[in-house]
Write a protein that holds these residues in place. Structure first.
Motif, PDB file in Angstrom:
ATOM      1  N   TRP A   1       0.859  -1.193   0.000  1.00  0.00           N
ATOM      2  CA  TRP A   1       0.000   0.000   0.000  1.00  0.00           C
ATOM      3  C   TRP A   1       0.885   1.230   0.000  1.00  0.00           C
ATOM      4  O   TRP A   1       2.039   1.175   0.421  1.00  0.00           O
ATOM      5  CB  TRP A   1      -0.864  -0.021   1.265  1.00  0.00           C
TER       6      TRP A   1
ATOM      7  N   ASN B   1       0.555   5.777   0.610  1.00  0.00           N
ATOM      8  CA  ASN B   1      -0.223   6.989   0.872  1.00  0.00           C
ATOM      9  C   ASN B   1       0.438   8.150   0.151  1.00  0.00           C
ATOM     10  O   ASN B   1       1.664   8.308   0.225  1.00  0.00           O
ATOM     11  CB  ASN B   1      -0.255   7.317   2.362  1.00  0.00           C
TER      12      ASN B   1
ATOM     13  N   THR C   1      -6.733  17.286  -2.250  1.00  0.00           N
ATOM     14  CA  THR C   1      -6.849  15.891  -2.686  1.00  0.00           C
ATOM     15  C   THR C   1      -7.560  15.760  -4.033  1.00  0.00           C
ATOM     16  O   THR C   1      -7.254  14.860  -4.803  1.00  0.00           O
ATOM     17  CB  THR C   1      -7.546  15.018  -1.624  1.00  0.00           C
TER      18      THR C   1
ATOM     19  N   THR D   1     -10.711  11.858   1.079  1.00  0.00           N
ATOM     20  CA  THR D   1      -9.733  10.791   0.864  1.00  0.00           C
ATOM     21  C   THR D   1     -10.161   9.936  -0.321  1.00  0.00           C
ATOM     22  O   THR D   1     -11.333   9.610  -0.464  1.00  0.00           O
ATOM     23  CB  THR D   1      -9.611   9.926   2.129  1.00  0.00           C
TER      24      THR D   1
ATOM     25  N   GLU E   1      -9.274   6.406  -2.761  1.00  0.00           N
ATOM     26  CA  GLU E   1      -8.589   5.121  -2.872  1.00  0.00           C
ATOM     27  C   GLU E   1      -8.084   4.966  -4.303  1.00  0.00           C
ATOM     28  O   GLU E   1      -8.792   5.266  -5.262  1.00  0.00           O
ATOM     29  CB  GLU E   1      -9.535   3.979  -2.525  1.00  0.00           C
TER      30      GLU E   1
ATOM     31  N   GLY F   1      -3.445   2.162  -3.031  1.00  0.00           N
ATOM     32  CA  GLY F   1      -3.012   3.280  -2.222  1.00  0.00           C
ATOM     33  C   GLY F   1      -4.144   4.249  -1.970  1.00  0.00           C
ATOM     34  O   GLY F   1      -5.303   3.970  -2.284  1.00  0.00           O
ATOM     35  N   GLU F   2      -3.793   5.394  -1.399  1.00  0.00           N
ATOM     36  CA  GLU F   2      -4.787   6.430  -1.156  1.00  0.00           C
ATOM     37  C   GLU F   2      -4.158   7.809  -1.231  1.00  0.00           C
ATOM     38  O   GLU F   2      -2.957   7.977  -1.026  1.00  0.00           O
ATOM     39  CB  GLU F   2      -5.483   6.231   0.183  1.00  0.00           C
TER      40      GLU F   2
ATOM     41  N   LEU G   1      -4.653  11.368   0.616  1.00  0.00           N
ATOM     42  CA  LEU G   1      -5.256  11.902   1.817  1.00  0.00           C
ATOM     43  C   LEU G   1      -4.687  13.275   2.122  1.00  0.00           C
ATOM     44  O   LEU G   1      -3.640  13.656   1.572  1.00  0.00           O
ATOM     45  CB  LEU G   1      -5.054  10.959   3.001  1.00  0.00           C
TER      46      LEU G   1
END
Length: 120
Positions: free
Chosen positions: A7, A9, A15, A41, A43, A51-52, A54
């Motif tokens: 993963w 971030n 965002t 947020t 995805e 991942g994301e 944020l």
């Protein structure tokens, strides 16, 4: 289990702007993160690891990779015992698992991730 990157971030001041950038550049599927829509947020589905995007916590915050491990507790202890440190203690992500943020001997941060759908 061999620990592998599972993963990532991507911190952002805006965002929505970051979402548009990564969709345009890499054609990634970037959708609102279920349950985190109010926080802005998103995805990310890359066809590989997920991942994301944020909101950024502080200036200069880097992209963070998360390494999947069998036990966040065990690997955080290993990191601290090998000259690193634990920056964020084990934290539950309800219904998904647990994470911790560590730092290596060169002050590079990385996350640890443990899948556990019973996390609460």
């Amino acid at each position: 289990m061999i620990p592998t990157i599972t993963w990532f971030n991507i911190p952002a001041d805006d965002t929505g702007r970051a979402r548009a950038f990564y969709k345009k550049v890499f054609a990634w599927n970037v959708e609102p993160f279920p349950g985190m829509e109010q926080a802005g947020t998103f995805e990310i589905s890359t066809g590989g690891i997920g991942g994301e995007i944020l909101l950024r916590s502080h200036t200069g915050e880097p992209i963070t990779v998360f390494i999947g491990v069998s036990s966040v507790d065990d690997y955080a202890t290993r990191a601290a015992g090998s000259g690193g440190r634990i920056v964020i203690q084990k934290t539950a992500v309800p219904g998904r698992g647990y994470f911790a943020i560590c730092e290596d001997t060169e002050q590079n941060r990385f996350g640890l991730w443990e899948d556990d759908p019973r996390a609460g």
